[in-house]
Each structure stands twice: as C-alpha cells, then as structure tokens.
Scaffold this motif. Structure first.
Motif, mmCIF file in Angstrom:
data_model
loop_
_atom_site.group_PDB
_atom_site.id
_atom_site.type_symbol
_atom_site.label_atom_id
_atom_site.label_comp_id
_atom_site.label_asym_id
_atom_site.label_seq_id
_atom_site.Cartn_x
_atom_site.Cartn_y
_atom_site.Cartn_z
ATOM 1 N N GLN A 42 46.081 -57.875 55.060
ATOM 2 C CA GLN A 42 46.055 -56.432 54.785
ATOM 3 C C GLN A 42 46.123 -55.628 56.072
ATOM 4 O O GLN A 42 46.819 -54.612 56.149
ATOM 5 C CB GLN A 42 44.803 -56.069 53.986
ATOM 6 N N GLN A 46 48.998 -52.955 57.525
ATOM 7 C CA GLN A 46 48.709 -51.651 58.131
ATOM 8 C C GLN A 46 49.408 -51.520 59.483
ATOM 9 O O GLN A 46 49.960 -50.460 59.802
ATOM 10 C CB GLN A 46 47.191 -51.467 58.307
ATOM 11 N N CYS A 70 46.407 -43.890 41.938
ATOM 12 C CA CYS A 70 45.342 -44.719 42.504
ATOM 13 C C CYS A 70 43.999 -44.273 41.949
ATOM 14 O O CYS A 70 43.783 -43.086 41.734
ATOM 15 C CB CYS A 70 45.298 -44.576 44.028
ATOM 16 N N PHE A 75 39.615 -46.451 45.872
ATOM 17 C CA PHE A 75 40.141 -46.130 47.191
ATOM 18 C C PHE A 75 38.997 -45.917 48.186
ATOM 19 O O PHE A 75 38.979 -46.496 49.275
ATOM 20 C CB PHE A 75 41.033 -44.878 47.096
ATOM 21 N N GLU A 78 37.091 -49.138 48.947
ATOM 22 C CA GLU A 78 37.803 -50.030 49.870
ATOM 23 C C GLU A 78 37.639 -49.570 51.318
ATOM 24 O O GLU A 78 37.505 -50.400 52.223
ATOM 25 C CB GLU A 78 39.281 -50.112 49.487
ATOM 26 N N ILE A 79 37.655 -48.272 51.542
ATOM 27 C CA ILE A 79 37.432 -47.767 52.899
ATOM 28 C C ILE A 79 36.023 -48.127 53.352
ATOM 29 O O ILE A 79 35.812 -48.631 54.459
ATOM 30 C CB ILE A 79 37.665 -46.244 52.962
ATOM 31 N N ALA A 108 48.230 -44.256 49.278
ATOM 32 C CA ALA A 108 46.921 -44.832 49.603
ATOM 33 C C ALA A 108 46.908 -45.504 50.975
ATOM 34 O O ALA A 108 45.908 -45.421 51.689
ATOM 35 C CB ALA A 108 46.499 -45.832 48.525
ATOM 36 N N ARG A 109 47.995 -46.142 51.372
ATOM 37 C CA ARG A 109 47.999 -46.835 52.668
ATOM 38 C C ARG A 109 47.920 -45.858 53.835
ATOM 39 O O ARG A 109 47.160 -46.062 54.766
ATOM 40 C CB ARG A 109 49.227 -47.711 52.799
ATOM 41 N N ARG A 112 44.549 -44.190 53.744
ATOM 42 C CA ARG A 112 43.524 -45.159 54.173
ATOM 43 C C ARG A 112 43.462 -45.197 55.699
ATOM 44 O O ARG A 112 42.389 -45.193 56.291
ATOM 45 C CB ARG A 112 43.853 -46.548 53.621
ATOM 46 N N ARG A 113 44.636 -45.219 56.329
ATOM 47 C CA ARG A 113 44.684 -45.271 57.790
ATOM 48 C C ARG A 113 44.038 -44.023 58.397
ATOM 49 O O ARG A 113 43.314 -44.112 59.388
ATOM 50 C CB ARG A 113 46.135 -45.429 58.258
ATOM 51 N N LEU A 116 40.263 -44.432 57.955
ATOM 52 C CA LEU A 116 39.733 -45.459 58.854
ATOM 53 C C LEU A 116 39.659 -44.930 60.284
ATOM 54 O O LEU A 116 38.715 -45.237 61.025
ATOM 55 C CB LEU A 116 40.574 -46.735 58.788
#
Length: 181
Positions: A42, A46, A70, A75, A78-79, A108-109, A112-113, A116
């Motif tokens: 995963q 990324q 999503c 979501f 997962e973070i 979502a990707r 997510r970045r 993060l």
C-alpha cells in the motif's frame, strides 16, 4: 522565467527518479503478495501515485483525480490505523468524532496522502504527547473532514506559503508540495 524553468526541470528529474524507485521496489515486492506485505505494498502504491503526481505537476498538467464512493468512517479509520504506531510511541492520543459516517465520492488515495502529511506535521509538533482529533460532517452537500491537534501552531508567517508547490522552509518543513498533494 528562468527560476521557474529550473524548478520545473528539477521536478521532472525528481519525478523520473521516483518513478524508477517505484518500479524497482514494485519488482522486488511483486512476489510477496501475502497479507504480511500488504502495508508495504500500500505504501508502494502511495509512492507510485506521488511520483506520477510530481511528473504531472512538472509538466504543468492538472492532477488527475480518481473519485469513487468511499465510506467516510472507514477512510478516517484507515488514516488513524496508519499513524497509530508512531503516535502511541509519543503518547499522542487519537480521537474520531463522526457527525457524518456515510459514503461520499472523493479521491481517497490523494486525500489520504494529504491527511497523512498533516498527521506527520502534528506528530512533529507534539514531541511530548498530545491529542489528534479527526471529525467529519456534511455541510450543504459538501463533506468536511477536519484534523485538529494540541501541538505547537504553524508559524503565522508560514501560513501564506502553506500550499506553494516545491517550497521548502527550514523553520516550517510542512509547507510545499507534500501538503499541496
């Protein structure tokens, strides 16, 4: 202007290097597709997307978004799961306040970045512990996800530069393309 051309060329070189790195790691891990390697795979995905985004930005193209429905709760979970190991080492507590827990359509990707990166910024600003709260709500048909922390604030003079691609600031390493993406 010459400075922009040089910055663009540097970004292309970075994108090419990241693409090479991505291909090399993907090949090395292609045989390891079991559950134990899933987090590594995963993260590789990324890295691959970040490399592709760098190339798009360097070429002056808008970022490609891959919007899909999503689960907002999943979501955020997962973070939180991704940052929990590092956060627990520093006594940083995670909380989720969900006013909205349905589905929403977004990339979502990429999102997510972004979160993060925000989480890493928060972790760096709370060396002695603290708390991070993620909340979600729906306002006028728009999804709002907030991340708040109890750490040291970003310096006010860095805020106007927060989303400038490629900017590096030694006093505020949170600015630049990482946050922008």
């Amino acid at each position: 202007d010459t400075a922009q051309r040089i910055r663009r060329e540097q970004c292309v070189m970075l994108g090419n290097a990241a693409s090479y790195f991505k291909r090399t790691l993907a090949h090395a891990l292609s045989v390891a597709r079991d559950a134990a390697c899933l987090p590594v795979l995963q993260e590789l995905e990324q890295i691959a997307e970040a490399a592709d985004d760098c190339v798009e930005i360097a070429q002056g193209q808008p970022l490609t978004l891959h919007r899909r429905p999503c689960s907002v709760t999943k979501f955020i979970a997962e973070i939180m799961q991704a940052v929990e190991p590092q956060f627990s080492k520093q006594q940083i507590h995670l909380r989720h306040q969900a006013e909205y827990d349905g589905e929403f359509t977004f990339d979502a990707r990429k999102l997510r970045r972004v979160f993060l990166n925000f989480a890493e910024s928060a972790r760096q600003r709370m060396p002695d512990g603290g708390a991070v709260t993620m909340s979600s709500r729906l306002r006028d048909g728009c999804l709002q996800i907030d991340m708040a922390d109890t750490g040291e604030a970003i310096p006010p003079d860095a805020l106007p530069h927060f989303f400038e691609p490629g900017r590096v600031d030694s006093e505020c390493p949170d600015v630049g393309v990482g946050v922008f993406l």
